[in-house]
Scaffold this motif. Structure first.
Motif, mmCIF file in Angstrom:
data_model
loop_
_atom_site.group_PDB
_atom_site.id
_atom_site.type_symbol
_atom_site.label_atom_id
_atom_site.label_comp_id
_atom_site.label_asym_id
_atom_site.label_seq_id
_atom_site.Cartn_x
_atom_site.Cartn_y
_atom_site.Cartn_z
ATOM 1 N N HIS A 72 -5.334 -1.404 2.809
ATOM 2 C CA HIS A 72 -3.961 -1.605 2.339
ATOM 3 C C HIS A 72 -3.038 -0.564 2.973
ATOM 4 O O HIS A 72 -2.432 0.270 2.314
ATOM 5 C CB HIS A 72 -3.903 -1.543 0.815
ATOM 6 C CG HIS A 72 -4.601 -2.681 0.157
ATOM 7 N ND1 HIS A 72 -4.869 -2.743 -1.179
ATOM 8 C CD2 HIS A 72 -5.093 -3.853 0.673
ATOM 9 C CE1 HIS A 72 -5.493 -3.874 -1.470
ATOM 10 N NE2 HIS A 72 -5.636 -4.560 -0.361
ATOM 11 N N ALA A 73 -2.981 -0.641 4.291
ATOM 12 C CA ALA A 73 -2.205 0.301 5.089
ATOM 13 C C ALA A 73 -1.633 -0.432 6.292
ATOM 14 O O ALA A 73 -2.117 -1.504 6.667
ATOM 15 C CB ALA A 73 -3.089 1.462 5.546
ATOM 16 N N ASP A 74 -0.602 0.148 6.915
ATOM 17 C CA ASP A 74 -0.023 -0.524 8.081
ATOM 18 C C ASP A 74 -0.745 -0.161 9.370
ATOM 19 O O ASP A 74 -0.462 -0.726 10.427
ATOM 20 C CB ASP A 74 1.481 -0.257 8.192
ATOM 21 C CG ASP A 74 1.828 1.207 8.449
ATOM 22 O OD1 ASP A 74 0.937 2.010 8.735
ATOM 23 O OD2 ASP A 74 3.031 1.542 8.342
ATOM 24 N N THR A 75 -1.705 0.776 9.306
ATOM 25 C CA THR A 75 -2.506 1.164 10.466
ATOM 26 C C THR A 75 -3.910 1.496 9.990
ATOM 27 O O THR A 75 -4.075 2.280 9.050
ATOM 28 C CB THR A 75 -1.907 2.401 11.161
ATOM 29 O OG1 THR A 75 -0.518 2.180 11.419
ATOM 30 C CG2 THR A 75 -2.614 2.676 12.480
ATOM 31 N N MET B 92 1.661 6.656 9.163
ATOM 32 C CA MET B 92 1.267 5.366 8.608
ATOM 33 C C MET B 92 1.669 5.304 7.146
ATOM 34 O O MET B 92 1.748 6.319 6.452
ATOM 35 C CB MET B 92 -0.246 5.156 8.727
ATOM 36 C CG MET B 92 -1.086 6.195 8.003
ATOM 37 S SD MET B 92 -2.851 5.811 7.993
ATOM 38 C CE MET B 92 -2.921 4.595 6.677
ATOM 39 N N ARG B 93 1.935 4.101 6.674
ATOM 40 C CA ARG B 93 2.266 3.847 5.274
ATOM 41 C C ARG B 93 1.123 3.078 4.639
ATOM 42 O O ARG B 93 0.534 2.201 5.273
ATOM 43 C CB ARG B 93 3.559 3.034 5.153
ATOM 44 C CG ARG B 93 4.785 3.756 5.667
ATOM 45 C CD ARG B 93 5.979 2.814 5.798
ATOM 46 N NE ARG B 93 6.409 2.291 4.504
ATOM 47 C CZ ARG B 93 6.248 1.035 4.111
ATOM 48 N NH1 ARG B 93 5.639 0.158 4.908
ATOM 49 N NH2 ARG B 93 6.687 0.632 2.947
ATOM 50 N N ALA B 94 0.819 3.418 3.396
ATOM 51 C CA ALA B 94 -0.277 2.763 2.693
ATOM 52 C C ALA B 94 0.015 2.713 1.204
ATOM 53 O O ALA B 94 0.839 3.478 0.689
ATOM 54 C CB ALA B 94 -1.589 3.507 2.953
ATOM 55 N N VAL C 288 3.468 3.868 -2.653
ATOM 56 C CA VAL C 288 3.462 3.796 -1.190
ATOM 57 C C VAL C 288 3.709 5.196 -0.651
ATOM 58 O O VAL C 288 4.713 5.839 -0.991
ATOM 59 C CB VAL C 288 4.542 2.819 -0.673
ATOM 60 C CG1 VAL C 288 4.527 2.779 0.846
ATOM 61 C CG2 VAL C 288 4.304 1.429 -1.247
ATOM 62 N N GLU D 189 3.206 8.022 2.887
ATOM 63 C CA GLU D 189 3.044 8.182 4.332
ATOM 64 C C GLU D 189 2.069 9.320 4.612
ATOM 65 O O GLU D 189 2.090 10.353 3.941
ATOM 66 C CB GLU D 189 4.391 8.472 5.001
ATOM 67 C CG GLU D 189 5.360 7.303 4.966
ATOM 68 C CD GLU D 189 6.601 7.567 5.799
ATOM 69 O OE1 GLU D 189 6.669 8.630 6.445
ATOM 70 O OE2 GLU D 189 7.496 6.702 5.806
ATOM 71 N N SER E 67 5.300 -7.488 -0.451
ATOM 72 C CA SER E 67 5.425 -6.295 0.381
ATOM 73 C C SER E 67 4.644 -5.150 -0.264
ATOM 74 O O SER E 67 4.274 -5.211 -1.440
ATOM 75 C CB SER E 67 6.893 -5.899 0.523
ATOM 76 O OG SER E 67 7.381 -5.395 -0.712
ATOM 77 N N PHE E 68 4.388 -4.091 0.511
ATOM 78 C CA PHE E 68 3.704 -2.928 -0.052
ATOM 79 C C PHE E 68 4.450 -2.399 -1.282
ATOM 80 O O PHE E 68 3.820 -1.990 -2.262
ATOM 81 C CB PHE E 68 3.601 -1.828 1.004
ATOM 82 C CG PHE E 68 2.451 -2.004 1.975
ATOM 83 C CD1 PHE E 68 1.669 -3.138 1.962
ATOM 84 C CD2 PHE E 68 2.157 -1.003 2.898
ATOM 85 C CE1 PHE E 68 0.613 -3.308 2.845
ATOM 86 C CE2 PHE E 68 1.106 -1.151 3.781
ATOM 87 C CZ PHE E 68 0.329 -2.295 3.764
ATOM 88 N N PRO F 263 2.914 -5.062 5.198
ATOM 89 C CA PRO F 263 3.613 -3.777 5.305
ATOM 90 C C PRO F 263 5.124 -3.906 5.303
ATOM 91 O O PRO F 263 5.827 -3.051 4.797
ATOM 92 C CB PRO F 263 3.101 -3.197 6.625
ATOM 93 C CG PRO F 263 1.781 -3.858 6.846
ATOM 94 C CD PRO F 263 1.938 -5.234 6.282
#
Length: 339
Positions: free
Chosen positions: A94-97, A1-3, A17, A19, A315-316, A339
């Motif tokens: 604030h994460a993609d998952t 995941m990216r945050a 950002v 992972e 975008s992030f 994200p």
């Protein structure tokens, strides 16, 4: 995941950002593939080291997301993989998952896109809770909202339109007044060139206000109380005056804290005033209340009574620019990260 991580307290440049391994849903949780998440002033203050509830850096903040369920714990009912949802998150948004207790997740109405969906939970819940749960807003009331062109401010103005005869006073820079009028603000006030206390007294013939919604704090709480007429109420829901510039200032902090008014039950009784506080982040265990209010807001969206005003989407990788936009008070409406 990216945050988006806050690596340490400081200016927007401390954001990065990163992972990390994908989270797995625990008991009673669902996992959401995030399509959009809201950015609020609280998270800007968290980055500056001024938000006491935020986890210590390095950390990921964020209170609200919209996305698609992609995993469900076996005990969860009513939600399924592939469903479009919005959710309240106790940081980490604030994460993609994200993994979220199912009780804090609601299906999104058809036609509501992810950007608008991410703009509803925090701002509109705060506004709705203040106006209708805490203040019991009445017809023909006079309401002052500070930072009226921001996410909470525009939500308040839209919700005030649902009650007959409410007169609204909104502080914002002059460049934002046209938008305030579009959102139904009766009396925009330029706080940079006018003394808003004197202006409100002039506009009300010296009678004052029924409700002050104050996110500024410090000395402005005292000024807001001075504007209340009998049976008036001030609701404190933020302390934006602590945040000036990109970094925390202990001199500023001390100056604002010494300006906080001293209140007593006898004094409130004597003046027929009420002072209340709202901190949405401390209502997380009242899921019954939050779900009820969020459901009511989604009904209002379906009816066309409310519609989030989106200021800008970042975008992030552009999170630093998003933080600067809010920190410099340039946003009109909601800032959203994707994200």
């Amino acid at each position: 995941m990216r945050a988006v991580w806050i690596t340490k307290a400081g200016g927007p440049e401390v954001l990065a950002v990163r992972e990390t391994p994908d989270p797995q849903p625990g008991r009673g949780e669902v996992r959401i593939a995030v399509r959009a998440c809201g950015l609020n002033f609280a998270e800007v203050m968290a980055r500056q080291g001024l938000y006491p509830d935020a986890p210590k850096p390095p950390s990921v903040v964020g209170y609200e997301v919209a996305g698609v369920v992609d995993a469900v714990d076996a005990e969860v009912t009513g939600l399924e993989v592939g469903q479009r949802v919005l959710a309240l998150v106790r940081f980490g948004g604030h994460a993609d998952t994200v993994c979220v207790p199912a009780v804090r997740v609601l299906p999104m109405p058809d036609g509501l896109d992810f950007i608008e969906g991410a703009a509803i939970p925090v701002n509109y819940l705060t506004a709705y809770h203040m106006l209708f749960r805490v203040a019991n807003l009445r017809p023909d009331a006079r309401v002052l909202i500070h930072m009226a062109a921001g996410g909470v401010g525009t939500a308040v103005l839209q919700l005030c339109r649902t009650v007959p005869g409410v007169v609204t006073f909104g502080t914002a820079s002059a460049a934002k007044h046209a938008v305030l009028r579009e959102e139904g603000c009766t009396h925009p006030i330029d706080y940079r060139t006018e003394d808003y206390v004197a202006r409100v007294r002039e506009l009300t013939g010296g009678e004052g206000l029924d409700l002050v919604l104050d996110s500024l704090g410090g000395r402005d709480w005292k000024r807001g109380i001075s504007l209340l007429r009998p049976v008036g109420q001030l609701i404190a829901y933020g302390f934006a005056n602590l945040s000036t510039g990109e970094r925390r200032s202990y001199r500023r902090l001390l100056g604002q804290l010494t300006g906080v008014p001293l209140l007593t039950p006898y004094g409130m009784m004597d003046r027929n005033h009420t002072v209340s506080g709202v901190n949405l982040g401390h209502l997380w265990e009242r899921t019954d209340l939050l779900r009820e209010e969020l459901s009511a807001l989604l009904d209002l969206w379906r009816e066309g009574a409310i519609k989030p005003r989106i200021d800008q989407v970042f975008s992030f990788e552009e999170a630093a620019a998003a933080h600067r936009r809010i920190g410099e008070r340039r946003n009109i409406g909601k800032v959203v990260l994707v994200p």
